[in-house]
Enzyme design. Structure first.
Site, PDB file in Angstrom:
ATOM      1  N   GLN A 103     -23.359 -33.667 -36.603  1.00 11.78           N
ATOM      2  CA  GLN A 103     -24.181 -33.875 -34.824  1.00 11.78           C
ATOM      3  C   GLN A 103     -22.865 -34.713 -33.882  1.00 11.78           C
ATOM      4  O   GLN A 103     -22.719 -34.658 -33.452  1.00 11.78           O
ATOM      5  CB  GLN A 103     -24.404 -35.301 -35.689  1.00 11.78           C
ATOM      6  CG  GLN A 103     -25.884 -35.702 -36.526  1.00 11.78           C
ATOM      7  CD  GLN A 103     -26.700 -36.860 -36.253  1.00 11.78           C
ATOM      8  OE1 GLN A 103     -27.539 -36.914 -35.319  1.00 11.78           O
ATOM      9  NE2 GLN A 103     -25.579 -37.598 -37.006  1.00 11.78           N
ATOM     10  N   ILE A 105     -18.890 -33.706 -32.049  1.00 10.51           N
ATOM     11  CA  ILE A 105     -19.272 -32.726 -30.989  1.00 10.51           C
ATOM     12  C   ILE A 105     -17.230 -32.412 -31.534  1.00 10.51           C
ATOM     13  O   ILE A 105     -16.993 -31.348 -30.160  1.00 10.51           O
ATOM     14  CB  ILE A 105     -19.083 -32.412 -29.601  1.00 10.51           C
ATOM     15  CG1 ILE A 105     -18.934 -34.360 -28.969  1.00 10.51           C
ATOM     16  CG2 ILE A 105     -20.959 -31.949 -29.902  1.00 10.51           C
ATOM     17  CD1 ILE A 105     -19.146 -33.774 -27.881  1.00 10.51           C
ATOM     18  N   HIS A 121     -24.551 -30.333 -32.122  1.00 13.30           N
ATOM     19  CA  HIS A 121     -24.578 -31.242 -31.103  1.00 13.30           C
ATOM     20  C   HIS A 121     -23.427 -30.237 -30.101  1.00 13.30           C
ATOM     21  O   HIS A 121     -23.651 -30.081 -28.604  1.00 13.30           O
ATOM     22  CB  HIS A 121     -24.968 -32.348 -30.898  1.00 13.30           C
ATOM     23  CG  HIS A 121     -25.301 -33.094 -31.339  1.00 13.30           C
ATOM     24  ND1 HIS A 121     -25.155 -34.072 -31.678  1.00 13.30           N
ATOM     25  CD2 HIS A 121     -27.233 -33.023 -30.948  1.00 13.30           C
ATOM     26  CE1 HIS A 121     -26.886 -34.923 -31.807  1.00 13.30           C
ATOM     27  NE2 HIS A 121     -27.882 -34.237 -32.078  1.00 13.30           N
ATOM     28  N   CYS A 129     -18.124 -20.862 -18.728  1.00 14.75           N
ATOM     29  CA  CYS A 129     -18.661 -20.166 -17.243  1.00 14.75           C
ATOM     30  C   CYS A 129     -20.508 -20.241 -16.589  1.00 14.75           C
ATOM     31  O   CYS A 129     -20.822 -19.091 -17.155  1.00 14.75           O
ATOM     32  CB  CYS A 129     -18.240 -19.062 -16.377  1.00 14.75           C
ATOM     33  SG  CYS A 129     -18.197 -18.801 -15.013  1.00 14.75           S
ATOM     34  N   CYS A 153     -14.854 -16.345 -11.697  1.00 10.03           N
ATOM     35  CA  CYS A 153     -15.693 -16.143 -10.720  1.00 10.03           C
ATOM     36  C   CYS A 153     -15.741 -17.671  -9.730  1.00 10.03           C
ATOM     37  O   CYS A 153     -16.694 -17.030  -8.466  1.00 10.03           O
ATOM     38  CB  CYS A 153     -16.482 -15.666 -11.424  1.00 10.03           C
ATOM     39  SG  CYS A 153     -17.849 -16.481 -11.694  1.00 10.03           S
ATOM     40  N   ASN A 214     -23.058 -44.953 -45.719  1.00 13.02           N
ATOM     41  CA  ASN A 214     -23.082 -45.607 -44.459  1.00 13.02           C
ATOM     42  C   ASN A 214     -22.543 -47.253 -44.528  1.00 13.02           C
ATOM     43  O   ASN A 214     -22.848 -47.326 -45.159  1.00 13.02           O
ATOM     44  CB  ASN A 214     -24.415 -45.937 -43.574  1.00 13.02           C
ATOM     45  CG  ASN A 214     -24.133 -45.173 -41.988  1.00 13.02           C
ATOM     46  OD1 ASN A 214     -23.491 -44.990 -41.325  1.00 13.02           O
ATOM     47  ND2 ASN A 214     -25.258 -46.449 -41.536  1.00 13.02           N
TER      48      ASN A 214
END
Ligand SMILES: [Zn+2]
Length: 241
Positions: A103, A105, A121, A129, A153, A214
């Site tokens: 999860q 990034i 994610h 772009c 651009c 965890n």
């Protein structure tokens, strides 16, 4: 070694098709805070909750504020993989682990050497772009001030991360589902499983070695075959491949 860690070692040793599913807790040990946790990114610097700023609507309406938050709170270019990332890469190289589903990034699994990574994610390392679809890397983004625009651009650049209100990439989901459904061992680490679509994905696991690692209890502890409370880096790092 206590009984639970012994069990973890035994299962990892005998498994050949391990899948790891990880959340923010995997990266906190690399110094990347969980923006959802109370001691994470909540502070007085922003007039909105992180969940609001990181939404598709907010990005479109107020890209200046989005990028101020994004630059300050989501980008950690100097973060290094920790013992958990490194052990998972080692397990993949040894042919025992088939996929990492994350999860996060931050790209730290790839930085550690993992190859088959499903980034649910998205990733801060990919930016595109919105007009001509040219891709830009994290180095490019780090050099930009304010809202980044495409040098080709002039279009606005968007990080290839899944914002709130946006749907996940279908191919990524399918790849993760297939890997999990074929796994002989599923290790879930550093996540409370509260974030969509984590809970839905783990239902595809059909084996009998569902392991949860965890720091705090999760709603799925009862469904797991093994629950170890503690920091993921220390626990996975101690495993022998
Ligand atoms: Zn462009």
């Amino acid at each position: 070694m206590d009984e639970k860690r012994k069990q973890l070692q035994e299962w990892i040793s005998e498994s050949q098709n391990i899948v790891f599913f990880g959340g923010a807790g995997v990266s906190t040990e690399s110094g990347i805070p969980d923006f959802r946790s109370v001691d994470g990114l909540y502070n007085q610097q922003y007039a909105y909750l992180p969940e609001t700023i990181l939404s598709h609507t907010f990005f479109q309406k107020n890209p200046e504020e989005f990028y101020r938050f994004y630059h300050n709170k989501m980008l950690f270019p100097n973060a290094k993989p920790n013992a958990a990332h490194l052990k998972l890469a080692e397990l993949e190289q040894a042919g025992k682990l088939t996929a990492v589903v994350t999860q996060n990034i931050d790209g730290l699994h790839q930085a550690a050497g993992s190859v088959n990574v499903y980034e649910l994610h998205g990733s801060v390392h990919r930016n595109y772009c919105m007009k001509c679809h040219q891709f830009y890397d994290l180095d490019f983004m780090m050099e930009q001030e304010g809202v980044p625009h495409c040098p080709v651009c002039g279009g606005m650049i968007k990080p290839d991360v899944v914002l709130y209100e946006e749907s996940l990439d279908q191919e990524t989901i399918e790849g993760a589902v297939l890997a999990i459904s074929r796994a002989d061992m599923l290790i879930i680490g550093g996540t409370s499983l509260a974030v969509y679509p984590a809970a839905g994905l783990i239902r595809y696991y059909r084996g009998s070695k569902l392991t949860l690692i965890n720091k705090s209890p999760t709603p799925y502890d009862k469904e797991a075959d093994l629950v170890i409370a503690g920091p993921i880096g220390e626990i996975l790092g101690a495993v022998t491949v």
